[in-house]
Scaffold this active site. Structure first.
Site, PDB file in Angstrom:
ATOM      1  N   GLU A  26       0.809  -1.219   0.000  1.00  0.00           N
ATOM      2  CA  GLU A  26       0.000   0.000   0.000  1.00  0.00           C
ATOM      3  C   GLU A  26       0.845   1.274   0.000  1.00  0.00           C
ATOM      4  OE1 GLU A  26      -2.668   0.076   3.342  1.00  0.00           O
ATOM      5  OE2 GLU A  26      -3.627  -1.831   2.817  1.00  0.00           O
ATOM      6  N   GLY A  27       2.165   1.162   0.083  1.00  0.00           N
ATOM      7  CA  GLY A  27       2.993   2.339   0.328  1.00  0.00           C
ATOM      8  C   GLY A  27       3.148   2.642   1.802  1.00  0.00           C
TER       9      GLY A  27
END
Length: 335
Positions: free
Chosen positions: A303-304
């Site tokens: 997701e970062g």
């Protein structure tokens, strides 16, 4: 007008990217030597601030607009049973991002970053790469362009993240194709497959790499990647074109970035690694890229999230560098 319309155009762009501002970096190093601290006392924070200054073209930078972009794509290779979760989860998680319910939403808020999500043709998964190339040239170029255009011109720090069931399989195949070794060297449990699932996933990676035996890194991205991986690569390249520093996330993001690094030497000079993922091969991949992670917290969410958390470290480095007094300003005798 599109920045590029073919992989050859994109290669040409990579070959003509701007470098850092050497004068600004030198001036930042000189400023660092005058700050009210013993030389090297802030350790790696000092190096980070000087590096950042060189890319932003000033010896006293600030980070005022942080951007986090999450790209989502679906993978045809999930039909091979490589994930513990069904492909429908990608769509469901995109909705969660949009409603602010994911971990990266909270981490972006804490870091003061603007976050957005881009879903790439979720209704049309890529091809199963054990049977055919994952994407046509038109498809991979479209995904690269999605990433390229997602980067705001006034951003001064970028994080790219991903969502896509099956994408650790794609990342493992890319890493194996780019850096060699055995499929088992690069294949991990991803979302949590069991032992039998790991054996199956390793088989799938090996078959994909054997089928698409290319020495061209962008062809590797096309044949073994996913739309979200290509979009991350496009965004990282766009950031370089604007001299925007980038923080890499985990294994999947690093595999996307590796395609740029192998396509053009120095393509990741504007990039630091945000964290070391718990996905087993991430450390090996970072070593291949010559990147030392800022954090190691046993995260493996994607997701970062790890890179977004690391924004706080880089921001602290820059604030110390740009806001601390020099010995002369503070009236402190230098050693």
């Amino acid at each position: 007008m599109a920045a590029f319309s073919s992989l050859d155009d994109f290669r040409a762009l990579l070959a003509n990217m701007p470098a850092h501002d050497a004068a600004a970096q030198t001036a930042a190093a000189e400023r660092n030597s005058q700050l009210t601290k013993p030389p090297g006392a802030l350790g790696r924070l000092e190096d980070l601030a000087i590096w950042y200054a060189g890319w932003r073209g000033t010896d006293r930078p600030r980070i005022s607009k942080k951007q986090v972009v999450v790209f989502a794509g679906n993978h045809g290779v999930t039909a091979q049973g490589v994930s513990a979760f069904p492909a429908e989860v990608t769509v469901q998680m995109v909705a969660n991002f949009e409603h602010g319910g994911a971990a990266v939403n909270q981490l972006s808020r804490v870091a003061g970053a603007q976050m957005s999500v881009h879903a790439l043709d979720l209704e049309t998964p890529t091809q199963d790469f054990t049977q055919a190339a994952a994407m046509s040239e038109q498809e991979v170029v479209a995904a690269l362009l999605t990433g390229w255009t997602a980067v705001d011109a006034d951003t001064d720090l970028l994080v790219v993240g991903e969502m896509g069931i099956g994408n650790t399989t794609s990342a493992a195949a890319i890493a194996n194709a780019l850096f060699g070794g055995e499929a088992s060297d690069w294949t991990g449990r991803g979302t949590g497959v069991d032992d039998a699932g790991l054996v199956n996933k390793t088989r799938v990676v090996a078959e994909g790499v054997a089928k698409h035996n290319s020495q061209d890194a962008l062809e590797v991205l096309r044949c073994l990647g996913g739309r979200e991986l290509a979009a991350m690569a496009g965004a990282i390249a766009a950031a370089r074109s604007k001299r925007i520093p980038v923080i890499l996330d985990g294994f999947i993001c690093s595999a996307a970035a590796a395609c740029l690094a192998q396509a053009q030497g120095g393509a990741l000079d504007h990039v630091v690694a945000g964290h070391l993922s718990q996905e087993g091969a991430h450390g090996k991949l970072l070593d291949a890229l010559g990147k030392t992670p800022l954090l190691s917290l046993n995260m493996r969410l994607g997701e970062g999230s790890g890179a977004t958390l690391a924004i706080n470290i880089l921001n602290a480095a820059v604030e110390c560098h740009s806001s601390m007094a020099t010995f002369a300003e503070a009236g402190v005798a230098a050693g």
